[in-house]
Design a protein around this motif. Structure first.
Motif, mmCIF file in Angstrom:
data_model
loop_
_atom_site.group_PDB
_atom_site.id
_atom_site.type_symbol
_atom_site.label_atom_id
_atom_site.label_comp_id
_atom_site.label_asym_id
_atom_site.label_seq_id
_atom_site.Cartn_x
_atom_site.Cartn_y
_atom_site.Cartn_z
ATOM 1 N N HIS A 37 0.836 -1.199 0.000
ATOM 2 C CA HIS A 37 0.000 0.000 0.000
ATOM 3 C C HIS A 37 0.868 1.245 0.000
ATOM 4 O O HIS A 37 2.011 1.221 0.463
ATOM 5 C CB HIS A 37 -0.929 0.003 1.219
ATOM 6 N N ALA A 38 0.299 2.344 -0.496
ATOM 7 C CA ALA A 38 1.025 3.611 -0.578
ATOM 8 C C ALA A 38 0.880 4.441 0.687
ATOM 9 O O ALA A 38 1.487 5.509 0.794
ATOM 10 C CB ALA A 38 0.524 4.416 -1.777
ATOM 11 N N ASP A 39 0.103 3.953 1.651
ATOM 12 C CA ASP A 39 -0.138 4.695 2.885
ATOM 13 C C ASP A 39 -0.321 3.678 4.015
ATOM 14 O O ASP A 39 -0.007 2.496 3.835
ATOM 15 C CB ASP A 39 -1.365 5.597 2.720
ATOM 16 N N ALA A 40 -0.841 4.126 5.128
ATOM 17 C CA ALA A 40 -1.041 3.253 6.285
ATOM 18 C C ALA A 40 -1.864 2.026 5.925
ATOM 19 O O ALA A 40 -2.832 2.110 5.158
ATOM 20 C CB ALA A 40 -1.739 4.032 7.402
ATOM 21 N N VAL A 41 -1.477 0.864 6.470
ATOM 22 C CA VAL A 41 -2.248 -0.367 6.318
ATOM 23 C C VAL A 41 -3.140 -0.486 7.546
ATOM 24 O O VAL A 41 -2.657 -0.501 8.684
ATOM 25 C CB VAL A 41 -1.339 -1.595 6.190
ATOM 26 N N THR A 42 -4.434 -0.543 7.336
ATOM 27 C CA THR A 42 -5.396 -0.508 8.432
ATOM 28 C C THR A 42 -5.903 -1.877 8.864
ATOM 29 O O THR A 42 -6.364 -2.045 9.991
ATOM 30 C CB THR A 42 -6.598 0.361 8.043
ATOM 31 N N SER A 43 -5.814 -2.867 7.966
ATOM 32 C CA SER A 43 -6.351 -4.187 8.288
ATOM 33 C C SER A 43 -5.675 -5.242 7.424
ATOM 34 O O SER A 43 -5.368 -4.999 6.257
ATOM 35 C CB SER A 43 -7.869 -4.216 8.042
ATOM 36 N N VAL A 44 -5.430 -6.419 8.022
ATOM 37 C CA VAL A 44 -4.854 -7.534 7.278
ATOM 38 C C VAL A 44 -5.529 -8.820 7.729
ATOM 39 O O VAL A 44 -5.912 -8.957 8.892
ATOM 40 C CB VAL A 44 -3.315 -7.610 7.479
ATOM 41 N N ALA A 45 -5.723 -9.760 6.793
ATOM 42 C CA ALA A 45 -6.344 -11.045 7.095
ATOM 43 C C ALA A 45 -5.699 -12.121 6.246
ATOM 44 O O ALA A 45 -5.275 -11.871 5.113
ATOM 45 C CB ALA A 45 -7.851 -10.995 6.820
ATOM 46 N N ALA A 46 -5.607 -13.331 6.799
ATOM 47 C CA ALA A 46 -5.079 -14.467 6.050
ATOM 48 C C ALA A 46 -6.129 -14.938 5.058
ATOM 49 O O ALA A 46 -7.311 -15.062 5.394
ATOM 50 C CB ALA A 46 -4.700 -15.593 6.993
ATOM 51 N N LEU A 47 -5.697 -15.207 3.828
ATOM 52 C CA LEU A 47 -6.633 -15.588 2.769
ATOM 53 C C LEU A 47 -6.527 -17.061 2.435
ATOM 54 O O LEU A 47 -7.495 -17.790 2.420
ATOM 55 C CB LEU A 47 -6.377 -14.739 1.523
#
Length: 343
Positions: A37-47
């Motif tokens: 991402h070009a800015d803050a990452v707000t959420s991540v999840a395993a896919l």
């Protein structure tokens, strides 16, 4: 809880006054890849076993290989920051919520545009949870409402509002029709998704509840609290079968604890959990004893926003300033936690 001790394995360390680990020389270099991402990452999840999905302030949703750091897909459609992402188990469907008040569904192998829109909230959407059968979606918002949706049609199947219930996070209980919800009113609620009614509310905490998670056996729930200057910031373990009081608390973060997850452990190993915080640290805890087993400070990362469990030894951490961090956990008498890559 007594004096915290670092168990990180990749450097000799000491604690600073703010609780971060101060390294004296890394043994192995962290692999650095192009940022997702070009800015803050707000959420991540395993896919999937090797993939993750993330959302950011740049309004995009990214699907990446956490092993290689390679970005496989970028989905663009939201008009404002993405607040939460999740996925339907055993499918190629990804869901994202946004400050633009919408929820979108994306197909991993489909077009770059959303395959479904879920429209109905009046304010930023802050909670997402997919049913175990992948047929229904629950969403929550700062507009004090919970909504249930048919994933295939996008139809709203139910809507419930509770005064001052500003939703912060949702998670579905595995194999059950129940959804756990965290709120800014300091309460953790259990919703029966069939009628979209509150089945139980735990005693209110002293601080805003920022996140929640459910163990794979469906017995326990975790929640995390806001905090500052060493006040609050704890995580709390609740027993979903004995719902009157909390089971254990995990105190050690100096600021808001933003994410809490159950960690998969092998037979005979200590059950454990992990937390992340605005204080730039990730901590691993003994689930039952409440003791801190390992602390890792991601210096320069800024506030940490979200955790995701990929497999029995890999944890992802989304940060405001430095992307997504890949963390490795090791078992044994002295559990270790180290950063191995960032993208």
């Amino acid at each position: 809880m007594g004096k915290l001790q670092s168990k990180t394995s990749f450097h000799t360390s000491k604690y600073r006054a703010d609780g971060c680990v101060e390294g004296t020389g890394p043994v192995g270099a962290v692999r650095r890849h192009s940022p997702a991402h070009a800015d803050a990452v707000t959420s991540v999840a395993a896919l999937k076993p090797d993939l993750c999905v993330s959302g950011g302030r740049d309004k995009s949703v990214a699907v990446c290989s956490w092993r290689s750091g390679a970005a496989l897909r970028h989905f663009v459609g939201h008009e404002r920051e993405v607040t939460k992402v999740t996925c339907a188990l055993d499918t190629n469907r990804v869901f994202s919520a946004s400050r633009d008040k919408t929820v979108m569904m994306w197909e991993l192998h489909g077009t770059s545009g959303p395959s479904q829109h879920f429209l109905g909230h009046d304010l930023v959407v802050t909670g997402l949870a997919v049913s175990p059968d992948a047929f229904q979606l629950c969403t929550g918002s700062r507009d004090n409402t919970m909504c249930k949706w048919d994933i295939e049609t996008g139809e709203c199947l139910g809507r419930a509002a509770i005064s001052r219930n500003l939703v912060t996070h949702l998670c579905w209980v595995p194999g059950e029709p129940y959804v756990i919800q965290a709120s800014e009113d300091k309460t953790i609620r259990i919703w029966d998704s069939r009628e979209l009614q509150v089945a139980h509310a735990f005693p209110a905490k002293r601080h805003i509840q920022t996140c929640c998670d459910v163990s794979q056996d469906g017995r326990y729930c975790l929640s995390s609290s806001s905090g500052s200057a060493g006040e609050g910031g704890e995580a709390t373990l609740w027993d979903l079968r004995q719902t009157r009081t909390r089971v254990c608390e995990y105190k050690g973060h100096f600021q808001t604890t933003t994410s809490c997850v159950f960690l998969p452990r092998g037979p005979g190993l200590t059950p454990s959990i992990a937390t992340s915080s605005y204080d730039s640290t990730v901590k691993v805890w003994d689930r039952d004893a409440g003791a801190c087993l390992a602390t890792l400070c991601l210096e320069g990362s800024g506030p940490l926003a979200s955790l995701a469990v990929c497999d029995s030894s890999t944890l992802l951490c989304a940060s405001f300033n430095s992307g997504i961090h890949v963390l490795q956990m090791s078992d044994g008498m002295d559990p270790a936690l180290e950063e191995v890559a960032v993208f």
